[in-house]
Scaffold this motif. Structure first.
Motif, mmCIF file in Angstrom:
data_model
loop_
_atom_site.group_PDB
_atom_site.id
_atom_site.type_symbol
_atom_site.label_atom_id
_atom_site.label_comp_id
_atom_site.label_asym_id
_atom_site.label_seq_id
_atom_site.Cartn_x
_atom_site.Cartn_y
_atom_site.Cartn_z
ATOM 1 N N CYS A 118 142.082 -48.689 24.615
ATOM 2 C CA CYS A 118 141.083 -48.655 23.733
ATOM 3 C C CYS A 118 139.772 -48.818 24.380
ATOM 4 O O CYS A 118 139.493 -49.273 24.698
ATOM 5 N N ARG A 119 139.292 -47.646 23.621
ATOM 6 C CA ARG A 119 137.731 -47.829 24.036
ATOM 7 C C ARG A 119 136.573 -48.091 23.441
ATOM 8 O O ARG A 119 135.302 -47.295 23.309
ATOM 9 N N ILE A 120 137.010 -47.848 21.756
ATOM 10 C CA ILE A 120 136.104 -47.824 20.258
ATOM 11 C C ILE A 120 134.810 -48.162 20.878
ATOM 12 O O ILE A 120 134.150 -48.406 20.464
ATOM 13 N N CYS A 121 135.190 -49.624 21.464
ATOM 14 C CA CYS A 121 134.296 -50.792 21.277
ATOM 15 C C CYS A 121 134.161 -51.402 22.723
ATOM 16 O O CYS A 121 134.726 -51.498 23.160
ATOM 17 N N LYS A 141 133.489 -54.382 23.109
ATOM 18 C CA LYS A 141 134.272 -55.854 24.026
ATOM 19 C C LYS A 141 135.854 -55.279 24.704
ATOM 20 O O LYS A 141 136.316 -55.657 25.747
ATOM 21 N N GLY A 142 135.763 -53.883 24.674
ATOM 22 C CA GLY A 142 136.753 -53.336 25.388
ATOM 23 C C GLY A 142 136.368 -52.726 26.650
ATOM 24 O O GLY A 142 135.595 -53.440 27.178
ATOM 25 N N CYS A 187 140.277 -52.301 25.914
ATOM 26 C CA CYS A 187 141.856 -53.427 26.093
ATOM 27 C C CYS A 187 142.921 -52.038 26.096
ATOM 28 O O CYS A 187 143.096 -50.703 26.327
ATOM 29 N N GLY A 240 144.768 -55.781 20.638
ATOM 30 C CA GLY A 240 143.607 -55.780 21.754
ATOM 31 C C GLY A 240 142.596 -57.200 21.154
ATOM 32 O O GLY A 240 142.997 -57.999 20.468
ATOM 33 N N ILE A 241 141.372 -57.188 21.959
ATOM 34 C CA ILE A 241 140.741 -58.004 21.876
ATOM 35 C C ILE A 241 139.944 -58.441 20.239
ATOM 36 O O ILE A 241 140.554 -59.386 19.856
ATOM 37 N N CYS A 242 140.327 -57.531 19.313
ATOM 38 C CA CYS A 242 139.994 -57.549 18.186
ATOM 39 C C CYS A 242 141.031 -57.979 17.284
ATOM 40 O O CYS A 242 141.835 -57.891 15.792
ATOM 41 N N ALA A 280 143.955 -55.158 17.561
ATOM 42 C CA ALA A 280 144.599 -54.241 17.163
ATOM 43 C C ALA A 280 145.099 -53.568 18.109
ATOM 44 O O ALA A 280 145.935 -54.342 19.360
ATOM 45 N N ILE A 287 145.541 -48.010 17.778
ATOM 46 C CA ILE A 287 144.794 -47.901 18.598
ATOM 47 C C ILE A 287 145.484 -46.392 18.815
ATOM 48 O O ILE A 287 144.852 -45.307 18.682
ATOM 49 N N ARG A 329 144.643 -44.777 16.102
ATOM 50 C CA ARG A 329 142.418 -43.788 15.823
ATOM 51 C C ARG A 329 142.566 -42.973 17.470
ATOM 52 O O ARG A 329 141.532 -42.276 17.055
ATOM 53 N N VAL A 383 135.536 -49.815 15.252
ATOM 54 C CA VAL A 383 136.522 -50.917 15.480
ATOM 55 C C VAL A 383 135.755 -51.931 13.991
ATOM 56 O O VAL A 383 135.449 -51.826 13.265
#
Ligand code: NFS
Ligand code: SF4
Length: 635
Positions: free
Chosen positions: A46-49, A51-52, A54, A66-68, A70, A75, A78, A199
């Motif tokens: 995931c590279r949606i935000c 923070k990643g 992830c 992931g960090i959030c 998810a 993932i 999405r 995100v």
């Protein structure tokens, strides 16, 4: 070595030349990319935000969220539906462009375009329930354009888009409405997908996938309107004999390759080139101007005008390596950025034409419908100038081309069938499906991918299915594969069709005046023209009084790669069609999403994805599916 990369015979001539000249091709870059990222292949990156990025550990001993927070299911879902949104955006932009052109024509603002097929426009109007009685054709065009543009504007969430409502069986529409997946506005649905996948938004994989299905149906809506309005503007396809593969490039002509997707550009280039033929001859080209097609723009002008097809997706670079393409003019989609650099190794002018699609190193002619004739003239002049710089010592045109009989849409299929039964043209088709002479119908669609030896899966599957009496339809780069490999010929029907299929194709072809059978594979056009196959299927379904998921009809994208193919495959499933993929979809990192697409979909929609990388096995599985459907119909 060549054999593993591609089965296109032209490559054996041209790949060694590319190597000698130090030109890297798509296959070199594929090799350099190995090993490819396993997380990406599973869809769990995931590279949606920021923070990643992830990534979820598929083996279970590393991070499962992931960090959030998810998880893999969220993932994967999405990522997948963002691909669908991108595919839908591509097709629908193309459609909007064509619809706006129709509006411009209705207002008398676009001298480069006319309504070449009034009968088609009237049929489209009738389909959209627009009253045409006593109306001038311009007024009909205005009304069709208006109804079409409403599909990009309506804010009424409960009212289906006009085109999808006009196109599907009643039962299908109701089934999709019950799932709340029928689009009301193409743009809104695409925007919703982008919004819900930000995100911290939609994290329910089932809900996400349903949103993706809605996006895919928006894609379908965009394709239907793009195809049908293009037919009104440029003519519905009719059978025409032409040729395919790089041997269609001529040593003594100014060769212009039209590449991309939208016929608004290529149609005008073809027309202006004809007018400027003499100028090319004056520049020394004994054979004048020769237009050849690449990818789906190639398919568009091929089925409408019999312009030969030089290449499908993976061999677009090789067209330039022939050293005999003077200009490659491109608009949108599936244009490898590498073509600019390869063109520069030769004398070739690579010309981009769309404000939102430029390539570093290419020249640009800003193409506008209002100034289309002028723009096309500039493009053709550039090609003639480039021709003067061509170095004949660097010309290597492979001696490969195959005859191809192309140009089959609902109109031309019905016209051919009408020669057998004028009162009820679909009856002979239905009778032959019912009595088993035609065991089923398979639509081959989609791309080439470096994950598969080019064209090989298409050809292997088609031969096997044809031998088992399955009627074959094709679009996009799949159609390009068949055309290049000689499967759109009458000889191929004689050689590869099973006996009962052969008899049917011969009866139809002979009575339609083709002096022999229909070709083994019927070329229905570009990827956008997949809607033609649906039209035929809906006509058969309505005639039988059943929904699409009862028909012995399957779809296959054995070499799929584009986000557009993801969108098409998904609407195909949503319409009730079992849909084969011969490349691995990037979803297998989520067991839940994989199950939704390959199993749950069957209960919800009737259609489902069937993934099989081996083409022989894939064909066998599709035959089983066809037989299951036949059994369901009691035939
Ligand atoms: Ni379809 Fe056409 Fe070809 Fe694939 Fe690309 S050209 S729109 S996406 S690669 S079939
Ligand atoms: Fe990671 Fe979540 Fe950001 Fe994706 S959205 S990159 S999973 S933190």
């Amino acid at each position: 070595m060549t054999l593993n990369l591609t089965t296109d015979p032209s490559a054996a001539t041209l790949l060694p030349i590319a190597k000698k000249e130090g030109i890297s091709t798509v296959w070199d870059r594929h090799r350099a990319m190995q090993p490819q990222c396993g997380f990406g292949q599973l869809g769990v990156c995931c590279r949606i935000c920021w923070k990643g990025p992830c990534r979820i550990d598929p083996f279970g001993d590393g991070p499962q969220r992931g960090i959030c927070g998810a998880d893999a299911d969220t993932i994967v879902a999405r990522n997948l539906i963002r691909m669908i949104a991108a595919g839908a955006a591509g097709h629908s932009e193309h459609g909007r462009h064509v619809a706006l052109a129709l509006q411009g024509v209705s207002q008398g603002k676009l001298p480069a375009y006319q309504i070449r097929d009034e009968a088609k426009l009237l049929r489209v109007a009738a389909k959209l329930k627009i009253c045409t009685e006593g109306q001038e054709i311009q007024a009909v065009a205005a009304a069709v354009a208006k109804a079409t543009l409403e599909d990009f504007q309506s804010q009424d969430h409960d009212a289906p888009c006009n085109w999808i409502e006009a196109t599907l069986t009643k039962e299908r529409l109701e089934r999709l409405q019950a799932l709340h997946v029928v689009p009301h506005n193409i743009d809104a649905v695409i925007t919703q997908i982008m919004g819900r996948t930000l995100v911290g938004c939609d994290a329910d994989p089932v809900n996400l996938i349903l949103g993706g299905i809605k996006g895919a149906l928006a894609d379908f809506n965009g394709m239907c309107l793009a195809t049908e309005i293009s037919d009104a503007l440029f003519g519905a396809p009719a059978p025409v004999v032409t040729a395919a593969n790089l041997g269609v490039i001529k040593p003594d002509a100014v060769n212009i390759a039209v590449h991309g997707h939208n016929p608004l550009l290529s149609e005008v280039v073809c027309e202006v080139a004809q007018q400027m033929d003499e100028e090319a001859r004056k520049a020394g080209a004994k054979e004048g101007i020769n237009i050849v097609g690449i990818c789906c723009t190639g398919n568009e002008v091929m089925v409408r005008h019999g312009i030969p097809l030089a290449a499908n997706y993976l061999s677009q670079e090789l067209a330039l390596v022939t050293g005999a393409v003077d200009a490659m003019v491109v608009d949108v989609q599936c244009i490898m950025p590498s073509v600019a650099e390869i063109g520069a190794c030769f004398h070739t002018a690579v010309i981009t034409t769309m404000e939102e699609n430029k390539i570093k190193g290419a020249s640009h002619v800003s193409f506008k419908e209002e100034t289309a004739l002028e723009n096309a003239r500039q493009i053709v002049e550039t090609a003639i100038e480039a021709y003067k710089r061509r170095d004949p010592r660097r010309v290597n045109i492979p001696d490969f081309k195959q005859t191809a009989i192309v140009g089959f849409g609902l109109e031309s299929v019905v016209a051919a069938l009408a020669t057998l039964n004028a009162e009820d043209p679909l009856q002979p088709l239905i009778d032959n499906i019912a009595n088993g002479n035609i065991r089923g119908i398979a639509l081959f669609a989609g791309c080439n991918s470096t994950q598969v030896a080019q064209d090989s899966s298409f050809v292997t599957m088609a031969k096997k299915l044809a031998k088992n009496n399955v009627l074959l339809l094709a679009t996009g780069c799949g159609a390009g594969s068949f055309a290049k490999h000689g499967l759109m010929t009458q000889e191929a029907t004689v050689e590869y069709a099973g006996d009962s299929l052969k008899a049917v194709l011969t009866a139809i072809g002979t009575s339609a005046g083709l002096n022999g059978p229909l070709p083994l594979v019927l070329h229905m056009g570009s990827c956008v023209d997949n809607s033609r196959a649906v039209e035929v299927a809906v006509a058969v379904a309505n005639r039988l009084g059943v929904d699409l998921d009862k028909l012995p009809l399957v779809a296959s994208a054995p070499e799929a790669m584009s986000e557009k193919a993801v969108a098409i495959g998904t609407w195909s499933v949503a319409l009730g069609i079992p849909t084969h993929l011969g490349t691995m979809p990037q979803v297998t990192g989520s067991a839940q999403v994989t199950e939704l697409l390959t199993q749950t979909a069957k209960d919800l929609l009737g259609g489902y994805f069937l993934v099989e990388l081996d083409p022989e096995l894939a064909a066998e599985k599709l035959l089983e599916v066809i037989d299951e459907r036949r059994k369901g119909l009691g035939i």
